[in-house]
Motif scaffolding. Structure first.
Motif, mmCIF file in Angstrom:
data_model
loop_
_atom_site.group_PDB
_atom_site.id
_atom_site.type_symbol
_atom_site.label_atom_id
_atom_site.label_comp_id
_atom_site.label_asym_id
_atom_site.label_seq_id
_atom_site.Cartn_x
_atom_site.Cartn_y
_atom_site.Cartn_z
ATOM 1 N N UNK A 80 -14.784 -4.405 -10.453
ATOM 2 C CA UNK A 80 -14.966 -2.977 -10.250
ATOM 3 C C UNK A 80 -16.411 -2.660 -9.875
ATOM 4 N N UNK A 81 -17.346 -3.215 -10.632
ATOM 5 C CA UNK A 81 -18.766 -2.964 -10.371
ATOM 6 C C UNK A 81 -19.584 -4.125 -10.901
ATOM 7 N N UNK A 82 -20.755 -4.297 -10.319
ATOM 8 C CA UNK A 82 -21.694 -5.312 -10.776
ATOM 9 C C UNK A 82 -23.048 -4.660 -11.049
ATOM 10 N N UNK A 83 -23.511 -4.788 -12.299
ATOM 11 C CA UNK A 83 -24.844 -4.329 -12.668
ATOM 12 C C UNK A 83 -25.827 -5.460 -12.385
ATOM 13 N N UNK A 84 -26.891 -5.157 -11.652
ATOM 14 C CA UNK A 84 -27.871 -6.176 -11.275
ATOM 15 C C UNK A 84 -29.234 -5.794 -11.841
ATOM 16 N N UNK A 85 -29.747 -6.598 -12.754
ATOM 17 C CA UNK A 85 -31.046 -6.308 -13.361
ATOM 18 C C UNK A 85 -32.152 -7.130 -12.699
ATOM 19 N N UNK A 86 -33.359 -6.890 -13.149
ATOM 20 C CA UNK A 86 -34.550 -7.510 -12.558
ATOM 21 C C UNK A 86 -34.537 -9.037 -12.594
ATOM 22 N N UNK A 101 -14.969 -2.324 -0.894
ATOM 23 C CA UNK A 101 -14.709 -1.391 -1.980
ATOM 24 C C UNK A 101 -15.460 -1.631 -3.267
ATOM 25 N N UNK A 102 -16.353 -2.616 -3.295
ATOM 26 C CA UNK A 102 -17.098 -2.907 -4.509
ATOM 27 C C UNK A 102 -18.267 -1.964 -4.745
ATOM 28 N N UNK A 103 -18.764 -1.982 -5.976
ATOM 29 C CA UNK A 103 -19.909 -1.148 -6.380
ATOM 30 C C UNK A 103 -20.985 -2.047 -6.970
ATOM 31 N N UNK A 104 -22.215 -1.863 -6.524
ATOM 32 C CA UNK A 104 -23.372 -2.565 -7.095
ATOM 33 C C UNK A 104 -24.349 -1.528 -7.625
ATOM 34 N N UNK A 105 -24.882 -1.779 -8.820
ATOM 35 C CA UNK A 105 -25.838 -0.868 -9.465
ATOM 36 C C UNK A 105 -27.109 -1.649 -9.748
ATOM 37 N N UNK A 106 -28.231 -1.173 -9.239
ATOM 38 C CA UNK A 106 -29.503 -1.889 -9.379
ATOM 39 C C UNK A 106 -30.275 -1.437 -10.617
ATOM 40 N N UNK A 107 -31.470 -1.985 -10.780
ATOM 41 C CA UNK A 107 -32.323 -1.667 -11.934
ATOM 42 C C UNK A 107 -33.777 -1.786 -11.527
ATOM 43 N N UNK A 108 -34.670 -1.427 -12.422
ATOM 44 C CA UNK A 108 -36.119 -1.449 -12.202
ATOM 45 C C UNK A 108 -36.592 -2.722 -11.486
ATOM 46 N N UNK A 109 -37.427 -2.515 -10.498
ATOM 47 C CA UNK A 109 -38.133 -3.613 -9.828
ATOM 48 C C UNK A 109 -37.213 -4.532 -9.044
ATOM 49 N N UNK A 110 -35.935 -4.133 -8.872
ATOM 50 C CA UNK A 110 -35.025 -4.999 -8.128
ATOM 51 C C UNK A 110 -34.187 -4.231 -7.113
ATOM 52 N N UNK A 111 -34.410 -2.920 -7.011
ATOM 53 C CA UNK A 111 -33.639 -2.126 -6.048
ATOM 54 C C UNK A 111 -33.924 -2.553 -4.619
ATOM 55 N N UNK A 112 -35.170 -2.923 -4.340
ATOM 56 C CA UNK A 112 -35.504 -3.380 -2.993
ATOM 57 C C UNK A 112 -34.797 -4.693 -2.664
ATOM 58 N N UNK A 113 -34.680 -5.586 -3.646
ATOM 59 C CA UNK A 113 -33.982 -6.856 -3.429
ATOM 60 C C UNK A 113 -32.492 -6.623 -3.178
ATOM 61 N N UNK A 114 -31.888 -5.731 -3.968
ATOM 62 C CA UNK A 114 -30.468 -5.422 -3.797
ATOM 63 C C UNK A 114 -30.227 -4.797 -2.425
ATOM 64 N N UNK A 115 -31.053 -3.832 -2.060
ATOM 65 C CA UNK A 115 -30.897 -3.153 -0.772
ATOM 66 C C UNK A 115 -31.052 -4.146 0.376
ATOM 67 N N UNK A 116 -32.036 -5.024 0.269
ATOM 68 C CA UNK A 116 -32.266 -6.031 1.300
ATOM 69 C C UNK A 116 -31.069 -6.967 1.427
#
Length: 222
Positions: A80-86, A101-116
């Motif tokens: 359903x979703x994946x939480x991705x931490x630093x 259809x998936x969902x990814x949720x980022x966290x501090x200091x890692x949003x740029x990595x997830x977006x990339x």
């Protein structure tokens, strides 16, 4: 279908259905109007990619739904979703997961990595916040977005989380921030999925009820 009801057997996950209505009393006909809705099934699993002092179980409990929660960075069609931490690590499977259809949720200091990893290369913006771990709600963007229509605007509850401004990430829909020129929370869609950029230090674990609710909401809404 000429009916006011669609049998569930005729629907599939991620389909968009449109209803068109023309009012009439048998004499006069009014203006035709249409509304559309996408069928969004809830998948059974939640992944945590990286470490977290915050309880993912407590976050997901705010949804009122039951999930199987496990660790990993390779989501599949049952995620359903994946939480991705630093402390997480990106991989090439993410764009297809979101596209489908998936969902990814980022966290501090890692949003740029997830977006990339999902969209295109970006760099971190300036530092903001006081590192209280919680959702930053000092400034509201896009007040008519479904996020605010569903959760309401509270203004800041307690101290702000800290993180790096994501204003310059291309194609995002800003949701909240430290100021009118510093975005902390936003999303961008790809196909039928979504990446939530939650650029604040929520994995540190001192989360108030508002933050738990916001993160739970992100995990089931796109």
């Amino acid at each position: 279908i000429v009916s006011d009801m669609v049998p569930y057997t005729q629907t599939n996950d991620e389909e968009t259905w449109e209803c068109t209505v023309t009012p009439s009393d048998g004499i006069t006909t009014g203006a035709t109007a249409s509304a559309a809705a996408t069928i969004t099934g809830i998948r059974p699993n939640i992944l945590l990619c990286g470490n977290s002092n915050a309880s993912i179980s407590n976050i997901m409990a705010t949804t009122g739904l039951s999930f199987s929660i496990s660790s990993g960075c390779y989501p599949d069609s049952n995620t359903q979703a994946m939480f991705v931490t630093r402390s997480g690590s990106t991989n090439s499977s993410w764009p297809a997961y979101v596209q489908n259809g998936g969902i990814i949720i980022s966290e501090w200091n890692f949003s740029d990595d997830v977006f990339t990893a999902v969209f295109q290369s970006v760099s971190q913006g300036s530092w903001n916040g006081d590192c209280s771990d919680n959702f930053t709600e000092v400034y509201q963007f896009n007040s008519n977005d479904p996020f605010w229509q569903d959760l309401g605007w509270n203004g800041q509850v307690g101290g702000t989380g800290c993180g790096y401004d994501i204003t310059n990430f291309p194609g995002i829909t800003p949701i909240a921030g430290w100021s009118a020129s510093a975005v902390s929370t936003a999303y961008r869609e790809l196909g039928s999925g979504r990446v939530w950029l939650a650029e604040f230090d929520w994995q540190d674990g001192s989360l108030n009820s508002r933050t738990l609710t916001v993160l739970g909401y992100m995990a089931i809404n796109k």
